[in-house]
Motif scaffolding. Structure first.
Motif, PDB file in Angstrom:
ATOM      1  N   UNK A 416       0.899  -1.186   0.049  1.00  0.00           N
ATOM      2  CA  UNK A 416       0.053  -0.088  -0.001  1.00  0.00           C
ATOM      3  C   UNK A 416       0.891   1.406  -0.023  1.00  0.00           C
ATOM      4  N   UNK A 417       1.774   1.211   0.969  1.00  0.00           N
ATOM      5  CA  UNK A 417       2.427   2.537   1.016  1.00  0.00           C
ATOM      6  C   UNK A 417       3.927   2.612   0.148  1.00  0.00           C
ATOM      7  N   UNK A 418       4.263   1.618  -0.456  1.00  0.00           N
ATOM      8  CA  UNK A 418       5.359   1.479  -1.277  1.00  0.00           C
ATOM      9  C   UNK A 418       5.644   2.739  -2.302  1.00  0.00           C
ATOM     10  N   UNK A 419       4.563   2.840  -3.219  1.00  0.00           N
ATOM     11  CA  UNK A 419       4.491   4.180  -3.955  1.00  0.00           C
ATOM     12  C   UNK A 419       4.810   5.691  -3.184  1.00  0.00           C
ATOM     13  N   UNK A 424       7.830   4.763  -6.666  1.00  0.00           N
ATOM     14  CA  UNK A 424       7.875   3.717  -7.596  1.00  0.00           C
ATOM     15  C   UNK A 424       6.700   2.642  -7.282  1.00  0.00           C
ATOM     16  N   UNK A 425       6.072   2.225  -8.369  1.00  0.00           N
ATOM     17  CA  UNK A 425       4.923   1.351  -8.132  1.00  0.00           C
ATOM     18  C   UNK A 425       5.456  -0.190  -8.264  1.00  0.00           C
ATOM     19  N   UNK A 426       5.290  -1.001  -7.491  1.00  0.00           N
ATOM     20  CA  UNK A 426       5.570  -2.495  -7.701  1.00  0.00           C
ATOM     21  C   UNK A 426       4.674  -2.851  -8.600  1.00  0.00           C
ATOM     22  N   UNK A 504      14.042  -0.523 -12.303  1.00  0.00           N
ATOM     23  CA  UNK A 504      13.574  -0.134 -13.547  1.00  0.00           C
ATOM     24  C   UNK A 504      11.876   0.144 -13.301  1.00  0.00           C
ATOM     25  N   UNK A 505      11.625   0.567 -12.131  1.00  0.00           N
ATOM     26  CA  UNK A 505      10.068   0.546 -12.002  1.00  0.00           C
ATOM     27  C   UNK A 505       9.859   1.810 -12.433  1.00  0.00           C
ATOM     28  N   UNK A 506       8.616   1.950 -12.878  1.00  0.00           N
ATOM     29  CA  UNK A 506       7.960   3.061 -13.462  1.00  0.00           C
ATOM     30  C   UNK A 506       7.683   4.399 -12.098  1.00  0.00           C
ATOM     31  N   UNK A 507       7.370   5.437 -12.372  1.00  0.00           N
ATOM     32  CA  UNK A 507       7.081   6.285 -11.422  1.00  0.00           C
ATOM     33  C   UNK A 507       5.866   6.113 -10.844  1.00  0.00           C
ATOM     34  N   UNK A 508       5.339   6.202  -9.766  1.00  0.00           N
ATOM     35  CA  UNK A 508       4.103   5.962  -9.122  1.00  0.00           C
ATOM     36  C   UNK A 508       3.305   7.190  -9.129  1.00  0.00           C
ATOM     37  N   UNK A 509       1.907   6.954  -9.391  1.00  0.00           N
ATOM     38  CA  UNK A 509       1.022   8.318  -9.263  1.00  0.00           C
ATOM     39  C   UNK A 509       1.046   8.763  -7.912  1.00  0.00           C
ATOM     40  N   UNK A 510       0.762  10.217  -7.662  1.00  0.00           N
ATOM     41  CA  UNK A 510       0.739  10.619  -6.420  1.00  0.00           C
ATOM     42  C   UNK A 510      -0.184   9.902  -5.399  1.00  0.00           C
ATOM     43  N   UNK A 511      -1.262   9.612  -5.876  1.00  0.00           N
ATOM     44  CA  UNK A 511      -2.355   8.761  -5.125  1.00  0.00           C
ATOM     45  C   UNK A 511      -3.001   7.576  -5.781  1.00  0.00           C
ATOM     46  N   UNK A 516      -7.950   9.525   0.940  1.00  0.00           N
ATOM     47  CA  UNK A 516      -7.929  10.670   1.245  1.00  0.00           C
ATOM     48  C   UNK A 516      -7.046  11.039   2.559  1.00  0.00           C
ATOM     49  N   UNK A 517      -6.494   9.966   3.126  1.00  0.00           N
ATOM     50  CA  UNK A 517      -5.755  10.179   4.231  1.00  0.00           C
ATOM     51  C   UNK A 517      -4.493  10.863   4.055  1.00  0.00           C
TER      52      UNK A 517
END
Length: 577
Positions: A416-419, A424-426, A504-511, A516-517
């Motif tokens: 959940x919190x890795x990004x 980066x997004x797993x 090499x992972x892609x950048x994660x989205x901000x949310x 909303x936490x």
């Protein structure tokens, strides 16, 4: 990088950096503890036979586990997993990362305590590793370190002493971050972050931290007295022929240990419960059903956790009236847990469920802990605990509750919190495969242990099949061991996912999860919290923002406050929240 900069980075007061230090430390000891578990399973499947690839470590036995080596292996496995892997991952890593962000604080209440606690943990971990290389080997008195087994008469050598000091170090670490968490939640919440607007994971971390502050000193006291018995000639826990001048009482150590040891179960599972409560709401796109009741139920469990410890001592000669009293208390503590389960199920009911990797891990935590809780009822009642005590049933039960459930909760939180943690997004597909296979194999492994225990296999036996009545369990244990090896292999899926993503992972989205936490929102300095953590699928929000969620500190364009879901008051719970 200059030496000064390296030292500065190692002694960082940034809670997010400290969290990453705990994360990698926890992974290291999770790997070592997991490999030791594979050795234990090999021994039960093929007792006394050489372990492939281990001859260079154990040349005298050509790679086979001897009885003393086997005893040291299961002792170190338990100590590493509980004190140096799962607990630091939940509190040290996820706790340090999430707690200040989720309450709107950029820093902990005592920033310097965080690195001090980590380095106490690191010193303890180093002592654990060093103990493998000393003469007569590492500790071998079991993870509970019961005297007289843990005294020099039964475990001579430096290994047991080093491990005792290591446990004391990790106790210091746990007390420090526990104290820091409690004060941070009480004093550092953002304006408007009232107690009933905190995410449930913050409630879980807060209650677990309270237990750390209350009960870790009990373990520290017992450990210091045990250490004095080993190195200073005292006799706090030495009795019988080994005692001179009266001696002490080894059963006192058992009381002290379990006065910490049983709350430790809840220290591990309370943050997990908090995560499950939040994730079930987030990924069902509904407010958490019975939010206040769930938080109150966790508080009741926290209050009762120390009052049920003595069911571990039903067979130690306890007075029958005390046994019945602790039996009733033990069975009572299951009631608030049932309340939480019902609330989670009601949250899922008719929700728009999204089976993301954190959601799958949260659901797996629910199932695995539920199975562990049900099997624990047999150990809470005196009549059934007496025949099952000391059998593999106990091993299967506490591995389901403390091991598998906590492990799955760690990965629920990490996915959940890795990004947010690394930007980066797993890979979701690999994460789901990892979670699902892990959950199924956990049930296979520890279910096999429950069956073996019900059939009478005692725990800690080097070769159970020397007893004729246990010989038929060899096939069961081999199948269970194959499941354990598969479980170990499945963890490679996570390792590959982690390495690939970090490199090499892609950048994660901000949310990415659309929640909303505060840890996901850039609310800016001085932001005021306006609502609870589960403002999902509310008509006003959908109408004005065109999405089904809103940040806790995000005002609606019209300035019209969003109505909180109506929760009927529950007698006796309001005061807890």
């Amino acid at each position: 990088m200059k030496a000064g900069a390296v030292l500065k980075s190692l002694w960082t007061t940034d809670p997010q950096r400290v969290a990453r230090q705990y994360l990698w430390g926890g992974f290291l000891f999770l790997l070592i503890g997991g490999l030791l578990a594979m050795l234990i399973r090999f021994q039960w499947a093929w007792p006394g036979q050489p372990v492939p690839g281990l001859a260079w470590v154990l040349p005298e036995s050509k790679g086979a586990l001897t009885p003393p080596t086997y005893t040291a292996v299961f002792t170190m496995h338990g100590l590493l997993m509980i004190f140096f892997a799962v607990t630091p991952l939940l509190f040290g890593a996820l706790g340090h990362f999430v707690l200040p962000l989720a309450i709107g604080s950029k820093q902990m209440a005592f920033p310097r305590l965080s690195p001090f606690g980590f380095w106490a943990y690191a010193v303890g971990g180093a002592l654990m590793l060093v103990s493998f290389g000393v003469r007569l080997g590492p500790a071998s008195a079991g993870w509970t370190s019961y005297p007289p087994l843990a005294t020099p008469a039964f475990t001579p050598g430096l290994g047991q002493t080093l491990v005792t000091v290591a446990v004391l170090c990790v106790g210091v670490s746990a007390f420090l971050y526990g104290l820091n968490f409690v004060v941070t939640v009480v004093r550092c919440r953002a304006p408007g972050m009232t107690w009933d607007r905190m995410p449930l994971v913050v409630w879980g971390l807060f209650y677990g931290a309270v237990l750390n502050v209350l009960f870790v000193p009990v373990l520290a006291a017992a450990t210091v007295l045990l250490l004095l018995d080993r190195v200073a000639g005292t006799q706090f826990f030495i009795a019988g022929a080994a005692a001179v001048g009266g001696g002490g009482d080894p059963v006192v150590y058992q009381h002290l240990f379990w006065l910490f040891g049983h709350p430790e179960v809840y220290i591990l599972i309370l943050p997990a419960w908090g995560m499950v409560g939040d994730f079930v709401a987030f990924f069902s796109r509904k407010p958490a059903h019975g939010y206040r009741l769930t938080a109150g139920a966790m508080g009741v469990v926290t209050a009762l956790s120390g009052a049920v410890y003595a069911h571990h001592l039903f067979t130690s000669g306890m007075a029958p009236v005390l046994g019945r009293t602790f039996m009733v208390l033990t069975l009572l503590i299951s009631l608030p847990a049932q309340v939480m389960f019902l609330n989670w199920l009601m949250t899922l009911w008719r929700g728009s469920v999204r089976l993301t990797s954190p959601m799958l891990a949260a659901l797996a935590t629910m199932v695995v802990f539920g199975l562990g809780g049900i099997t624990g009822l047999a150990l809470g009642a005196v009549a059934t605990d007496v025949p099952l005590h000391g059998t593999m049933w106990v091993v299967g039960h506490f591995h389901l509750t403390m091991g598998a459930a906590s492990f799955l909760a760690v990965f629920a939180g990490l996915y959940f919190w890795f990004p947010r943690m690394y930007g980066r997004a797993l890979d979701e597909r690999m994460a789901k495969v990892h979670v699902l296979l892990s959950a199924v194999l956990f049930i296979a492994v520890f279910g096999g242990q429950l069956v073996a225990g019900y059939a009478g296999q005692l725990r800690r036996l080097y070769d159970p099949y020397q007893y004729t009545f246990l010989a038929h369990l060899l096939t069961l244990n081999r199948w269970t061991s194959w499941a354990a090896f598969a479980l170990g292999a499945v963890q490679l899926v996570f390792v590959v996912n982690l390495v690939r993503t970090l490199k090499w992972g892609r950048a994660a989205e901000p949310n990415p999860w659309r929640v909303g936490t505060l840890e996901w929102m850039d609310s800016g300095p001085g932001a005021v919290v306006l609502r609870g953590p589960h403002a999902l699928s509310q008509p006003e929000v959908q109408e004005q923002l065109g999405r089904d969620w809103i940040g806790q500190a995000e005002p609606l364009p019209s300035g019209v406050p969003v109505a909180e879901p109506v929760v009927p008051p529950v007698p006796g719970v309001e005061g807890a929240v």
